[in-house]
Design a protein around this motif. Sequence first.
Motif, PDB file in Angstrom:
ATOM      1  N   MET A 108       0.841  -1.206   0.000  1.00 28.99           N
ATOM      2  CA  MET A 108       0.000   0.000   0.000  1.00 28.99           C
ATOM      3  C   MET A 108       0.871   1.249   0.000  1.00 28.99           C
ATOM      4  SD  MET A 108      -2.811   1.275   2.812  1.00 28.99           S
ATOM      5  CE  MET A 108      -3.986   0.008   2.417  1.00 28.99           C
ATOM      6  N   LYS A 109       0.508   2.211  -0.875  1.00 33.08           N
ATOM      7  CA  LYS A 109       1.269   3.441  -0.934  1.00 33.08           C
ATOM      8  C   LYS A 109       1.122   4.212   0.367  1.00 33.08           C
ATOM      9  CE  LYS A 109       1.081   3.889  -5.948  1.00 33.08           C
ATOM     10  NZ  LYS A 109       0.711   4.736  -7.097  1.00 33.08           N
ATOM     11  N   GLN A 110       2.208   4.923   0.731  1.00 29.34           N
ATOM     12  CA  GLN A 110       2.248   5.581   2.035  1.00 29.34           C
ATOM     13  C   GLN A 110       1.107   6.579   2.221  1.00 29.34           C
ATOM     14  OE1 GLN A 110       6.178   6.852   3.455  1.00 29.34           O
ATOM     15  NE2 GLN A 110       7.081   5.686   1.789  1.00 29.34           N
ATOM     16  N   ARG A 111       0.776   7.292   1.169  1.00 25.85           N
ATOM     17  CA  ARG A 111      -0.280   8.306   1.321  1.00 25.85           C
ATOM     18  C   ARG A 111      -1.629   7.654   1.607  1.00 25.85           C
ATOM     19  NH1 ARG A 111       0.674   8.607  -4.280  1.00 25.85           N
ATOM     20  NH2 ARG A 111      -1.119   8.082  -5.591  1.00 25.85           N
ATOM     21  N   TYR A 112      -1.858   6.470   1.028  1.00 31.55           N
ATOM     22  CA  TYR A 112      -3.106   5.766   1.295  1.00 31.55           C
ATOM     23  C   TYR A 112      -3.159   5.300   2.750  1.00 31.55           C
ATOM     24  CZ  TYR A 112      -3.674   5.654  -3.793  1.00 31.55           C
ATOM     25  OH  TYR A 112      -3.814   6.002  -5.114  1.00 31.55           O
ATOM     26  N   ALA A 113      -2.006   4.855   3.261  1.00 35.72           N
ATOM     27  CA  ALA A 113      -1.945   4.405   4.652  1.00 35.72           C
ATOM     28  C   ALA A 113      -2.282   5.554   5.598  1.00 35.72           C
ATOM     29  CB  ALA A 113      -0.558   3.851   4.960  1.00 35.72           C
ATOM     30  N   VAL A 114      -1.788   6.742   5.282  1.00 34.03           N
ATOM     31  CA  VAL A 114      -2.064   7.925   6.109  1.00 34.03           C
ATOM     32  C   VAL A 114      -3.540   8.306   6.016  1.00 34.03           C
ATOM     33  CG1 VAL A 114      -1.577  10.384   6.419  1.00 34.03           C
ATOM     34  CG2 VAL A 114       0.293   8.799   5.932  1.00 34.03           C
ATOM     35  N   VAL A 115      -4.114   8.209   4.814  1.00 33.23           N
ATOM     36  CA  VAL A 115      -5.542   8.517   4.628  1.00 33.23           C
ATOM     37  C   VAL A 115      -6.402   7.572   5.468  1.00 33.23           C
ATOM     38  CG1 VAL A 115      -7.453   8.447   2.980  1.00 33.23           C
ATOM     39  CG2 VAL A 115      -5.303   9.550   2.341  1.00 33.23           C
ATOM     40  N   VAL A 116      -6.054   6.275   5.444  1.00 33.92           N
ATOM     41  CA  VAL A 116      -6.794   5.280   6.232  1.00 33.92           C
ATOM     42  C   VAL A 116      -6.680   5.596   7.724  1.00 33.92           C
ATOM     43  CG1 VAL A 116      -6.888   2.850   6.935  1.00 33.92           C
ATOM     44  CG2 VAL A 116      -6.602   3.443   4.526  1.00 33.92           C
ATOM     45  N   LEU A 117      -5.476   5.979   8.163  1.00 41.26           N
ATOM     46  CA  LEU A 117      -5.249   6.300   9.575  1.00 41.26           C
ATOM     47  C   LEU A 117      -6.129   7.474  10.014  1.00 41.26           C
ATOM     48  CD1 LEU A 117      -3.690   5.928  12.215  1.00 41.26           C
ATOM     49  CD2 LEU A 117      -1.914   7.445  11.299  1.00 41.26           C
ATOM     50  N   PHE A 118      -6.147   8.534   9.219  1.00 39.49           N
ATOM     51  CA  PHE A 118      -6.956   9.699   9.576  1.00 39.49           C
ATOM     52  C   PHE A 118      -8.446   9.377   9.517  1.00 39.49           C
ATOM     53  CE2 PHE A 118      -3.086  12.235   8.966  1.00 39.49           C
ATOM     54  CZ  PHE A 118      -3.227  13.141  10.002  1.00 39.49           C
ATOM     55  N   ALA A 119      -8.841   8.530   8.565  1.00 49.41           N
ATOM     56  CA  ALA A 119     -10.251   8.124   8.466  1.00 49.41           C
ATOM     57  C   ALA A 119     -10.668   7.360   9.723  1.00 49.41           C
ATOM     58  CB  ALA A 119     -10.459   7.255   7.230  1.00 49.41           C
ATOM     59  N   LEU A 120      -9.800   6.495  10.221  1.00 48.05           N
ATOM     60  CA  LEU A 120     -10.096   5.740  11.442  1.00 48.05           C
ATOM     61  C   LEU A 120     -10.184   6.667  12.657  1.00 48.05           C
ATOM     62  CD1 LEU A 120      -7.846   2.569  10.999  1.00 48.05           C
ATOM     63  CD2 LEU A 120     -10.341   2.623  11.089  1.00 48.05           C
ATOM     64  N   ILE A 121      -9.282   7.646  12.714  1.00 47.31           N
ATOM     65  CA  ILE A 121      -9.297   8.601  13.831  1.00 47.31           C
ATOM     66  C   ILE A 121     -10.593   9.413  13.825  1.00 47.31           C
ATOM     67  CG2 ILE A 121      -8.224  10.699  14.748  1.00 47.31           C
ATOM     68  CD1 ILE A 121      -5.526   9.568  13.854  1.00 47.31           C
ATOM     69  N   ILE A 122     -10.978   9.887  12.646  1.00 49.02           N
ATOM     70  CA  ILE A 122     -12.212  10.677  12.531  1.00 49.02           C
ATOM     71  C   ILE A 122     -13.429   9.832  12.890  1.00 49.02           C
ATOM     72  CG2 ILE A 122     -13.735  11.854  10.885  1.00 49.02           C
ATOM     73  CD1 ILE A 122     -11.169  12.770   9.429  1.00 49.02           C
ATOM     74  N   ALA A 123     -13.456   8.584  12.375  1.00 46.69           N
ATOM     75  CA  ALA A 123     -14.585   7.687  12.661  1.00 46.69           C
ATOM     76  C   ALA A 123     -14.679   7.397  14.153  1.00 46.69           C
ATOM     77  CB  ALA A 123     -14.429   6.385  11.880  1.00 46.69           C
ATOM     78  N   SER A 124     -13.540   7.149  14.798  1.00 47.70           N
ATOM     79  CA  SER A 124     -13.512   6.872  16.242  1.00 47.70           C
ATOM     80  C   SER A 124     -14.037   8.059  17.037  1.00 47.70           C
ATOM     81  CB  SER A 124     -12.078   6.554  16.688  1.00 47.70           C
ATOM     82  OG  SER A 124     -11.539   5.484  15.967  1.00 47.70           O
TER      83      SER A 124
END
Length: 221
Positions: A1-17
């Motif tokens: 997985m490209k690094q930018r996608y990993a960061v997007v997923v991380l922020f999406a999880l933080i926002i969802a939480s």
Amino acid sequence: MKQRYAVVVLFALIIASSMVSLKSYRATEELVTEDMNQALAKALDEQQSDVISADTIQVFNSHLQIEGLRGNAVLAVDTKKGFRPRPQVSTATILSLSDQRPSMILWSMVLLWSLFCLYQHRRLSALGLYGGLALQDGRFVNAKGIEVKLTPMQQQLMEMLWQSPSHKLSKTEICDALWPKKPDASETLYTLIRRLKPIIEEHSDLKIESDRGKSYGLKIK
């Protein structure tokens, strides 16, 4: 997985939480406010007075339907409304009464994903990657260690750009190195760059940028 996608997923999880946690808190806050108001109304109705006494607080607590509120909710005097009593409860109490299990599951996922991203970052750094590519044993490989297939001329140009401290070279430097005996290799270079671009962009986070045709360089997207 490209690094930018990993960061997007991380922020999406933080926002969802955060959103799940806040939604549960707000819903509980409404229930708590409702319960305290009805308990206060009954207490004041029983004593038929707006004066707060020890008996008022005791009766108020007895009418609370949410068990976790008893002993934690208090009565304060609201000076803006004619010194009428107003029920209060701490944020911590509301938080403890709210259902934070879904949020905790998501926050656990945030933690695990953060550790995964950190592991990936360290692994990629150890490989000497730049924009998702690494030059190993004379061949270019992506983040997964898979070789990027290049023609000999494409390989030579990529190595020149890769080994340049700025990852950038002038058109003259490239032409002189690749086609030293050709008087004008501009069209040949243009064709080479045009065919190389999609290969690099497909297998990495890099792109080849041109500065008005005077120079070419590798840039992270």
